[in-house]
Design a protein around this motif. Structure first.
Motif, mmCIF file in Angstrom:
data_model
loop_
_atom_site.group_PDB
_atom_site.id
_atom_site.type_symbol
_atom_site.label_atom_id
_atom_site.label_comp_id
_atom_site.label_asym_id
_atom_site.label_seq_id
_atom_site.Cartn_x
_atom_site.Cartn_y
_atom_site.Cartn_z
ATOM 1 N N ARG A 66 -48.932 -82.805 74.072
ATOM 2 C CA ARG A 66 -49.900 -82.027 73.309
ATOM 3 C C ARG A 66 -49.771 -80.557 73.678
ATOM 4 O O ARG A 66 -49.646 -80.200 74.841
ATOM 5 N N GLU A 67 -49.824 -79.700 72.676
ATOM 6 C CA GLU A 67 -49.660 -78.262 72.884
ATOM 7 C C GLU A 67 -50.939 -77.522 72.504
ATOM 8 O O GLU A 67 -51.481 -77.734 71.413
ATOM 9 N N GLY A 68 -51.381 -76.671 73.388
ATOM 10 C CA GLY A 68 -52.498 -75.794 73.064
ATOM 11 C C GLY A 68 -52.008 -74.687 72.160
ATOM 12 O O GLY A 68 -51.027 -74.026 72.464
ATOM 13 N N VAL A 69 -52.680 -74.488 71.036
ATOM 14 C CA VAL A 69 -52.260 -73.501 70.047
ATOM 15 C C VAL A 69 -53.064 -72.217 70.192
ATOM 16 O O VAL A 69 -52.496 -71.125 70.247
ATOM 17 N N THR A 73 -59.951 -64.452 72.707
ATOM 18 C CA THR A 73 -59.036 -65.422 72.119
ATOM 19 C C THR A 73 -57.708 -65.426 72.873
ATOM 20 O O THR A 73 -57.310 -64.419 73.465
ATOM 21 N N THR A 74 -57.060 -66.565 72.838
ATOM 22 C CA THR A 74 -55.713 -66.685 73.390
ATOM 23 C C THR A 74 -54.859 -67.479 72.414
ATOM 24 O O THR A 74 -55.382 -68.269 71.609
ATOM 25 N N TYR A 75 -53.557 -67.264 72.500
ATOM 26 C CA TYR A 75 -52.610 -67.936 71.618
ATOM 27 C C TYR A 75 -51.391 -68.385 72.400
ATOM 28 O O TYR A 75 -50.953 -67.717 73.340
ATOM 29 N N ALA A 76 -50.823 -69.496 71.974
ATOM 30 C CA ALA A 76 -49.537 -69.906 72.512
ATOM 31 C C ALA A 76 -48.487 -68.896 72.054
ATOM 32 O O ALA A 76 -48.585 -68.325 70.960
ATOM 33 N N ASP A 77 -47.476 -68.692 72.880
ATOM 34 C CA ASP A 77 -46.417 -67.744 72.529
ATOM 35 C C ASP A 77 -45.764 -68.119 71.202
ATOM 36 O O ASP A 77 -45.347 -67.244 70.436
ATOM 37 N N SER A 78 -45.692 -69.403 70.927
ATOM 38 C CA SER A 78 -45.011 -69.878 69.730
ATOM 39 C C SER A 78 -45.733 -69.513 68.435
ATOM 40 O O SER A 78 -45.137 -69.572 67.356
ATOM 41 N N GLY A 87 -69.689 -73.857 77.672
ATOM 42 C CA GLY A 87 -69.447 -72.944 78.771
ATOM 43 C C GLY A 87 -68.612 -71.746 78.369
ATOM 44 O O GLY A 87 -68.510 -71.400 77.199
ATOM 45 N N VAL A 88 -68.010 -71.138 79.365
ATOM 46 C CA VAL A 88 -67.189 -69.953 79.158
ATOM 47 C C VAL A 88 -65.822 -70.197 79.776
ATOM 48 O O VAL A 88 -65.620 -71.163 80.512
ATOM 49 N N GLY A 89 -64.902 -69.335 79.449
ATOM 50 C CA GLY A 89 -63.569 -69.454 80.024
ATOM 51 C C GLY A 89 -62.544 -69.729 78.951
ATOM 52 O O GLY A 89 -62.694 -69.324 77.808
ATOM 53 N N GLY A 90 -61.474 -70.412 79.353
ATOM 54 C CA GLY A 90 -60.384 -70.677 78.427
ATOM 55 C C GLY A 90 -60.140 -72.147 78.244
ATOM 56 O O GLY A 90 -60.948 -72.992 78.642
ATOM 57 N N CYS A 91 -59.021 -72.445 77.614
ATOM 58 C CA CYS A 91 -58.629 -73.817 77.350
ATOM 59 C C CYS A 91 -57.429 -74.177 78.218
ATOM 60 O O CYS A 91 -56.490 -73.380 78.337
ATOM 61 N N ALA A 92 -57.468 -75.370 78.785
ATOM 62 C CA ALA A 92 -56.277 -75.864 79.459
ATOM 63 C C ALA A 92 -55.194 -76.114 78.417
ATOM 64 O O ALA A 92 -55.507 -76.555 77.307
ATOM 65 N N PRO A 93 -53.943 -75.845 78.721
ATOM 66 C CA PRO A 93 -52.882 -75.999 77.710
ATOM 67 C C PRO A 93 -52.822 -77.388 77.090
ATOM 68 O O PRO A 93 -52.467 -77.515 75.909
#
Length: 123
Positions: free
Chosen positions: A43-46, A56-61, A99-105
């Motif tokens: 599974r890939e985090g997008v 916001t964050t994004y996968a390099d792809s 909560g706050v923070g980011g997503c695990a990949p």
């Protein structure tokens, strides 16, 4: 509950907008992520959105091609996908955790998951 929609068949270079509608809870102060799965692959985090600060964050792809956004009034998160490539073909899932923070990949720790929507990029 999370429900994805907007998947389908699109030609390379085309666009789709995925929606993730939440019910039973509001997305305020949640972290919401889009993930994708292809059979036989991890599974890939997008993309990931933190509602508390809008980060916001994004996968390099997908950087520069995909955009995550939210409409809090509609309790919905979107993933605008442009310049689609065949390698973007996958089942796309949205997931959320309070909560706050980011997503695990790999999506570890996410509390709610949708059932997914299939995106096929092919000519």
């Amino acid at each position: 509950q999370l429900v994805e929609s907007g998947g389908g068949l699109v030609q390379p270079g085309g666009s789709l907008r995925l929606s993730c509608a939440a019910s039973g809870f509001t997305l305020d102060y949640y972290v919401i992520g889009w993930f994708r799965e292809v059979p036989g692959k991890v599974r890939e985090g997008v993309s990931c959105l933190s509602s508390s600060d809008g980060s916001t964050t994004y996968a390099d792809s997908v950087k520069g091609r995909f955009t995550i956004s939210s409409n809090n009034a509609k309790n919905t998160v979107f993933l605008q996908m442009n310049s689609l490539k065949p390698e973007d073909t996958a089942v796309y899932y949205c997931a959320a955790v309070a909560g706050v923070g980011g997503c695990a990949p790999d999506g570890a720790g996410m509390e709610y998951w949708g059932k997914g929507t299939l995106v096929t990029v092919s000519s």
